[in-house]
Design an enzyme around this catalytic site. Sequence first.
Site, mmCIF file in Angstrom:
data_model
loop_
_atom_site.group_PDB
_atom_site.id
_atom_site.type_symbol
_atom_site.label_atom_id
_atom_site.label_comp_id
_atom_site.label_asym_id
_atom_site.label_seq_id
_atom_site.Cartn_x
_atom_site.Cartn_y
_atom_site.Cartn_z
ATOM 1 N N GLY A 7 0.827 -1.208 0.000
ATOM 2 C CA GLY A 7 0.000 0.000 0.000
ATOM 3 C C GLY A 7 0.859 1.254 0.000
ATOM 4 N N GLY A 10 -0.478 4.738 -1.162
ATOM 5 C CA GLY A 10 -1.657 5.325 -0.519
ATOM 6 C C GLY A 10 -1.265 6.521 0.351
ATOM 7 N N GLY A 74 -1.056 -1.824 9.923
ATOM 8 C CA GLY A 74 -1.615 -0.497 10.180
ATOM 9 C C GLY A 74 -2.993 -0.362 9.567
ATOM 10 C CB THR A 76 -8.456 0.031 10.434
ATOM 11 O OG1 THR A 76 -8.802 0.904 9.353
ATOM 12 C CG2 THR A 76 -7.469 0.717 11.350
ATOM 13 N N PRO A 101 -4.301 -0.382 15.397
ATOM 14 C CG PRO A 101 -6.265 -1.098 16.422
ATOM 15 C CD PRO A 101 -4.773 -1.168 16.533
ATOM 16 C CG PHE A 103 0.953 3.333 13.651
ATOM 17 C CD1 PHE A 103 1.570 2.199 14.173
ATOM 18 C CD2 PHE A 103 0.457 3.265 12.349
ATOM 19 C CE1 PHE A 103 1.685 1.026 13.429
ATOM 20 C CE2 PHE A 103 0.566 2.099 11.593
ATOM 21 C CZ PHE A 103 1.179 0.978 12.138
ATOM 22 C CG HIS A 130 -11.747 8.389 10.636
ATOM 23 N ND1 HIS A 130 -12.270 8.054 11.870
ATOM 24 C CD2 HIS A 130 -10.424 8.083 10.689
ATOM 25 C CE1 HIS A 130 -11.294 7.566 12.641
ATOM 26 N NE2 HIS A 130 -10.165 7.569 11.943
ATOM 27 C CG HIS A 131 -10.156 10.420 5.397
ATOM 28 N ND1 HIS A 131 -10.286 9.549 4.346
ATOM 29 C CD2 HIS A 131 -9.295 9.818 6.261
ATOM 30 C CE1 HIS A 131 -9.531 8.482 4.552
ATOM 31 N NE2 HIS A 131 -8.920 8.618 5.713
ATOM 32 C CE LYS A 134 -11.359 4.582 9.640
ATOM 33 N NZ LYS A 134 -10.156 3.808 9.310
ATOM 34 C CB THR A 141 -9.072 4.511 16.598
ATOM 35 O OG1 THR A 141 -7.970 4.497 15.705
ATOM 36 C CG2 THR A 141 -8.672 5.184 17.897
#
Length: 227
Positions: A7, A10, A74, A76, A101, A103, A130-131, A134, A141
Amino acid sequence: MKVLVAGYQGKMGKEAVKAIKNVGFEVVGVGSDDDLLNAIKSTHPDVMVDLTTPEQVAAHTRMAIEHNLPIVVGATGLKSSDIDDLSALATHHKTGVIIAPNFSIGALLMMHCAQIAEHFYDDINIVEVHHPQKKDQPSGTALRTAAMLSKSATIQSRRQKGVIADQTVYFGGEGETFSVSHHTSDRTCFMAGLLFSIKKVMQLDCLVYGLDQLLFPNGASAPVDVF
Ligand code: NAP
């Protein structure tokens, strides 16, 4: 040290590649048009990082473990049944896995504070924003926060332009509310925890879910008394 980043093109992947190269590690980038299995076999990475999507992450993690390749997850969107299966597989292969979920240290502190606060309140509500790109909802989280609490908490999720990742945990009591919040203003906040995880995962022989398990292995201390 060679780190395979799945990824890598991204939003998170690009930041990760910069951060990993900055500390002098080599990066092997794998995108959606590349063959991950072939990359693992031909480049012999020391650690894999997965920053892909909820659709890919379980299969990628399984593939890494089956090749005894320590992996930092990382991305989710893993279901709790996936995490249980991957944990058994990691133990069987004696391979390190960190599923993180979140960092960022601020998010980890917000979750830790929520664990202290829950001793004093019964009405707990997790609100995450979130944006809009997503893919998973509720966020990893929010699910991790709920799993860390011993009391039940409701989760409200919203997707909104202009936001990266925000979460507040609200506690309601007699005549008062208390809340702990985390606000992400830039994806660089995730990089210190990612680099910590890359180094740490090589020392593990099992799966760890949540960086809180490594930072605060004793959990949040319970109060001596409550009123
Ligand atoms: P993104 O911008 O959509 O990036 C995902 C990347 O994965 C894309 O470049 C995509 O490539 C690639 N991809 C898809 N399938 C793949 C495959 N089979 N093999 C290799 N690469 C593949 O998403 P993002 O915002 O970077 O987020 C990535 C993940 O990290 C999400 O799950 C997000 O929730 C999570 N995240 C975690 C944290 C944390 O602290 N742990 C923080 C932020 C985000 P194409 O564009 O070619 O499809």
